[in-house]
Design a protein around this motif. Structure first.
Motif, PDB file in Angstrom:
ATOM      1  N   LYS A   2      10.581  -2.724  -8.491  1.00  0.00           N
ATOM      2  CA  LYS A   2      12.047  -1.913  -8.690  1.00  0.00           C
ATOM      3  C   LYS A   2      12.393  -0.607  -8.092  1.00  0.00           C
ATOM      4  O   LYS A   2      11.551  -0.025  -7.724  1.00  0.00           O
ATOM      5  CB  LYS A   2      12.299  -2.266 -10.408  1.00  0.00           C
ATOM      6  CG  LYS A   2      11.392  -1.158 -11.059  1.00  0.00           C
ATOM      7  CD  LYS A   2      11.599  -1.425 -12.369  1.00  0.00           C
ATOM      8  CE  LYS A   2      10.688  -0.512 -13.218  1.00  0.00           C
ATOM      9  NZ  LYS A   2      10.581  -0.495 -14.643  1.00  0.00           N
ATOM     10  N   PRO A   3      13.604  -0.180  -8.113  1.00  0.00           N
ATOM     11  CA  PRO A   3      13.930   1.021  -7.754  1.00  0.00           C
ATOM     12  C   PRO A   3      12.976   2.155  -8.552  1.00  0.00           C
ATOM     13  O   PRO A   3      12.672   2.153  -9.702  1.00  0.00           O
ATOM     14  CB  PRO A   3      15.365   1.272  -7.987  1.00  0.00           C
ATOM     15  CG  PRO A   3      15.948  -0.095  -7.980  1.00  0.00           C
ATOM     16  CD  PRO A   3      14.949  -0.788  -8.581  1.00  0.00           C
ATOM     17  N   GLY A   4      12.479   3.184  -7.895  1.00  0.00           N
ATOM     18  CA  GLY A   4      11.847   4.130  -8.513  1.00  0.00           C
ATOM     19  C   GLY A   4      10.663   4.536  -7.747  1.00  0.00           C
ATOM     20  O   GLY A   4      10.116   3.742  -6.726  1.00  0.00           O
ATOM     21  N   PRO A   5       9.643   5.454  -8.242  1.00  0.00           N
ATOM     22  CA  PRO A   5       8.543   5.654  -7.408  1.00  0.00           C
ATOM     23  C   PRO A   5       7.383   4.844  -7.709  1.00  0.00           C
ATOM     24  O   PRO A   5       7.400   3.992  -8.744  1.00  0.00           O
ATOM     25  CB  PRO A   5       8.137   7.033  -7.808  1.00  0.00           C
ATOM     26  CG  PRO A   5       8.818   6.975  -9.275  1.00  0.00           C
ATOM     27  CD  PRO A   5       9.866   6.178  -9.496  1.00  0.00           C
ATOM     28  N   LEU A   6       6.533   4.555  -6.654  1.00  0.00           N
ATOM     29  CA  LEU A   6       5.538   3.668  -6.667  1.00  0.00           C
ATOM     30  C   LEU A   6       4.399   4.176  -5.907  1.00  0.00           C
ATOM     31  O   LEU A   6       4.550   5.114  -5.159  1.00  0.00           O
ATOM     32  CB  LEU A   6       5.663   2.268  -6.251  1.00  0.00           C
ATOM     33  CG  LEU A   6       6.107   1.813  -4.942  1.00  0.00           C
ATOM     34  CD1 LEU A   6       4.866   2.273  -3.966  1.00  0.00           C
ATOM     35  CD2 LEU A   6       6.334   0.328  -4.901  1.00  0.00           C
ATOM     36  N   SER A   7       3.142   3.901  -6.029  1.00  0.00           N
ATOM     37  CA  SER A   7       1.895   4.392  -5.275  1.00  0.00           C
ATOM     38  C   SER A   7       1.065   3.196  -4.656  1.00  0.00           C
ATOM     39  O   SER A   7       1.057   2.422  -5.612  1.00  0.00           O
ATOM     40  CB  SER A   7       1.072   5.530  -6.153  1.00  0.00           C
ATOM     41  OG  SER A   7       0.495   4.881  -7.171  1.00  0.00           O
ATOM     42  N   VAL A   8       0.431   3.595  -3.676  1.00  0.00           N
ATOM     43  CA  VAL A   8      -0.258   2.393  -3.104  1.00  0.00           C
ATOM     44  C   VAL A   8      -1.862   3.383  -3.080  1.00  0.00           C
ATOM     45  O   VAL A   8      -1.881   4.206  -2.145  1.00  0.00           O
ATOM     46  CB  VAL A   8       0.151   1.893  -1.693  1.00  0.00           C
ATOM     47  CG1 VAL A   8      -0.918   0.988  -1.221  1.00  0.00           C
ATOM     48  CG2 VAL A   8       1.337   1.473  -1.798  1.00  0.00           C
ATOM     49  N   THR A   9      -2.825   2.717  -3.535  1.00  0.00           N
ATOM     50  CA  THR A   9      -4.101   3.305  -3.142  1.00  0.00           C
ATOM     51  C   THR A   9      -5.011   2.294  -2.638  1.00  0.00           C
ATOM     52  O   THR A   9      -5.101   1.282  -2.898  1.00  0.00           O
ATOM     53  CB  THR A   9      -4.888   3.814  -4.727  1.00  0.00           C
ATOM     54  OG1 THR A   9      -4.021   4.315  -5.451  1.00  0.00           O
ATOM     55  CG2 THR A   9      -6.068   4.310  -4.327  1.00  0.00           C
ATOM     56  N   ALA A  10      -5.548   2.872  -1.401  1.00  0.00           N
ATOM     57  CA  ALA A  10      -6.415   2.095  -0.497  1.00  0.00           C
ATOM     58  C   ALA A  10      -7.953   2.554  -0.469  1.00  0.00           C
ATOM     59  O   ALA A  10      -8.032   3.608  -0.477  1.00  0.00           O
ATOM     60  CB  ALA A  10      -5.641   1.794   0.788  1.00  0.00           C
ATOM     61  N   ARG A  11      -8.778   1.712  -0.245  1.00  0.00           N
ATOM     62  CA  ARG A  11     -10.067   2.197   0.024  1.00  0.00           C
ATOM     63  C   ARG A  11     -10.712   0.983   0.884  1.00  0.00           C
ATOM     64  O   ARG A  11     -10.606   0.064   0.784  1.00  0.00           O
ATOM     65  CB  ARG A  11     -10.986   2.308  -1.264  1.00  0.00           C
ATOM     66  CG  ARG A  11     -11.171   1.112  -2.398  1.00  0.00           C
ATOM     67  CD  ARG A  11     -11.463   1.428  -3.651  1.00  0.00           C
ATOM     68  NE  ARG A  11     -10.936   0.391  -4.765  1.00  0.00           N
ATOM     69  CZ  ARG A  11      -9.629   0.356  -4.927  1.00  0.00           C
ATOM     70  NH1 ARG A  11      -8.888   1.305  -4.490  1.00  0.00           N
ATOM     71  NH2 ARG A  11      -9.129  -0.663  -5.713  1.00  0.00           N
ATOM     72  N   VAL A  12     -11.623   1.693   1.678  1.00  0.00           N
ATOM     73  CA  VAL A  12     -12.704   0.885   2.515  1.00  0.00           C
ATOM     74  C   VAL A  12     -13.679   0.318   1.871  1.00  0.00           C
ATOM     75  O   VAL A  12     -14.419   0.778   0.867  1.00  0.00           O
ATOM     76  CB  VAL A  12     -13.233   1.846   3.612  1.00  0.00           C
ATOM     77  CG1 VAL A  12     -14.434   1.004   4.315  1.00  0.00           C
ATOM     78  CG2 VAL A  12     -12.473   2.233   4.585  1.00  0.00           C
ATOM     79  N   ARG A  13     -13.768  -1.220   1.705  1.00  0.00           N
ATOM     80  CA  ARG A  13     -14.890  -1.787   1.091  1.00  0.00           C
ATOM     81  C   ARG A  13     -16.167  -2.002   1.812  1.00  0.00           C
ATOM     82  O   ARG A  13     -17.122  -1.739   1.360  1.00  0.00           O
ATOM     83  CB  ARG A  13     -14.385  -3.141   0.589  1.00  0.00           C
ATOM     84  CG  ARG A  13     -13.364  -3.086  -0.386  1.00  0.00           C
ATOM     85  CD  ARG A  13     -13.909  -2.409  -1.992  1.00  0.00           C
ATOM     86  NE  ARG A  13     -13.358  -2.296  -2.862  1.00  0.00           N
ATOM     87  CZ  ARG A  13     -13.587  -1.801  -4.187  1.00  0.00           C
ATOM     88  NH1 ARG A  13     -14.376  -0.812  -3.836  1.00  0.00           N
ATOM     89  NH2 ARG A  13     -12.809  -1.845  -4.950  1.00  0.00           N
ATOM     90  N   THR A  14     -16.041  -2.704   3.019  1.00  0.00           N
ATOM     91  CA  THR A  14     -17.116  -2.816   4.139  1.00  0.00           C
ATOM     92  C   THR A  14     -16.682  -2.231   5.447  1.00  0.00           C
ATOM     93  O   THR A  14     -15.981  -2.810   5.966  1.00  0.00           O
ATOM     94  CB  THR A  14     -17.664  -4.156   4.136  1.00  0.00           C
ATOM     95  OG1 THR A  14     -17.623  -4.483   2.749  1.00  0.00           O
ATOM     96  CG2 THR A  14     -18.713  -4.472   4.666  1.00  0.00           C
ATOM     97  N   LYS A  15     -17.604  -1.419   6.000  1.00  0.00           N
ATOM     98  CA  LYS A  15     -17.425  -0.855   7.416  1.00  0.00           C
ATOM     99  C   LYS A  15     -18.386  -1.275   8.298  1.00  0.00           C
ATOM    100  O   LYS A  15     -19.582  -1.209   8.037  1.00  0.00           O
ATOM    101  CB  LYS A  15     -17.243   0.805   7.415  1.00  0.00           C
ATOM    102  CG  LYS A  15     -16.814   1.330   8.667  1.00  0.00           C
ATOM    103  CD  LYS A  15     -17.014   2.732   8.935  1.00  0.00           C
ATOM    104  CE  LYS A  15     -16.691   3.266  10.056  1.00  0.00           C
ATOM    105  NZ  LYS A  15     -17.869   2.698  11.016  1.00  0.00           N
ATOM    106  N   GLY A  16     -18.172  -2.131   9.317  1.00  0.00           N
ATOM    107  CA  GLY A  16     -19.033  -2.567  10.209  1.00  0.00           C
ATOM    108  C   GLY A  16     -18.668  -1.913  11.681  1.00  0.00           C
ATOM    109  O   GLY A  16     -17.815  -1.273  11.663  1.00  0.00           O
ATOM    110  N   GLU A  17     -19.569  -2.360  12.615  1.00  0.00           N
ATOM    111  CA  GLU A  17     -19.284  -1.924  13.816  1.00  0.00           C
ATOM    112  C   GLU A  17     -17.877  -2.224  14.472  1.00  0.00           C
ATOM    113  O   GLU A  17     -17.269  -1.624  15.086  1.00  0.00           O
ATOM    114  CB  GLU A  17     -20.380  -2.035  14.602  1.00  0.00           C
ATOM    115  CG  GLU A  17     -20.449  -1.528  15.968  1.00  0.00           C
ATOM    116  CD  GLU A  17     -21.694  -2.054  17.161  1.00  0.00           C
ATOM    117  OE1 GLU A  17     -21.517  -1.821  18.210  1.00  0.00           O
ATOM    118  OE2 GLU A  17     -22.540  -2.463  16.588  1.00  0.00           O
TER     119      GLU A  17
END
Length: 127
Positions: free
Chosen positions: A84-99
């Motif tokens: 809905k209208p108003g502030p929100l936040s998105v939190t992201a994180r790397v789970r698995t990093k390959g080549e």
């Protein structure tokens, strides 16, 4: 990656702000306005998809070499409740990093409640 505030490109035009980005994680702050709503009066799913994709891409960039470019190769968004209208936040994180492939996860919260969850795979294009 330094915290430069404004997000670039399409997400920046929507008003997304990188609030933090370091060590395989990122947080985006966003203010949902009437411009971001669908005909039902809730946050448009495409806006939310853009926000999670941007947050996860930012998180990947903090965990890769400067000449590596993350490209979204798969994105799954689960919409848990209407935004809905108003502030929100998105939190992201790397789970698995390959080549060549990296997997990330993101959570979207508004008013202390989860409104979305996403998982994405990024191909790392080596420069």
């Amino acid at each position: 990656m330094a915290d430069d505030g404004a997000s670039g490109g399409f997400a920046g035009r929507l008003g997304a702000h990188v609030a933090a980005a370091d060590d395989g994680s990122a947080r985006i702050a966003f203010e949902v306005t009437a411009d971001h709503l669908n005909p039902a009066g809730t946050l448009h799913g495409g806006v939310l998809a853009t926000l999670v994709d941007t947050a996860m891409g930012t998180a990947v960039r903090t965990a890769t070499d400067d000449d590596d470019v993350p490209a979204t190769s798969q994105l799954t968004v689960t919409y848990l409740r209407p935004g809905k209208p108003g502030p929100l936040s998105v939190t992201a994180r790397v789970r698995t990093k390959g080549e060549h492939l990296t997997v990330c996860e993101a959570e979207v919260e508004q008013d202390g409640k989860a409104i979305g969850h996403a998982v994405a795979t990024f191909a790392l294009l080596h420069g």
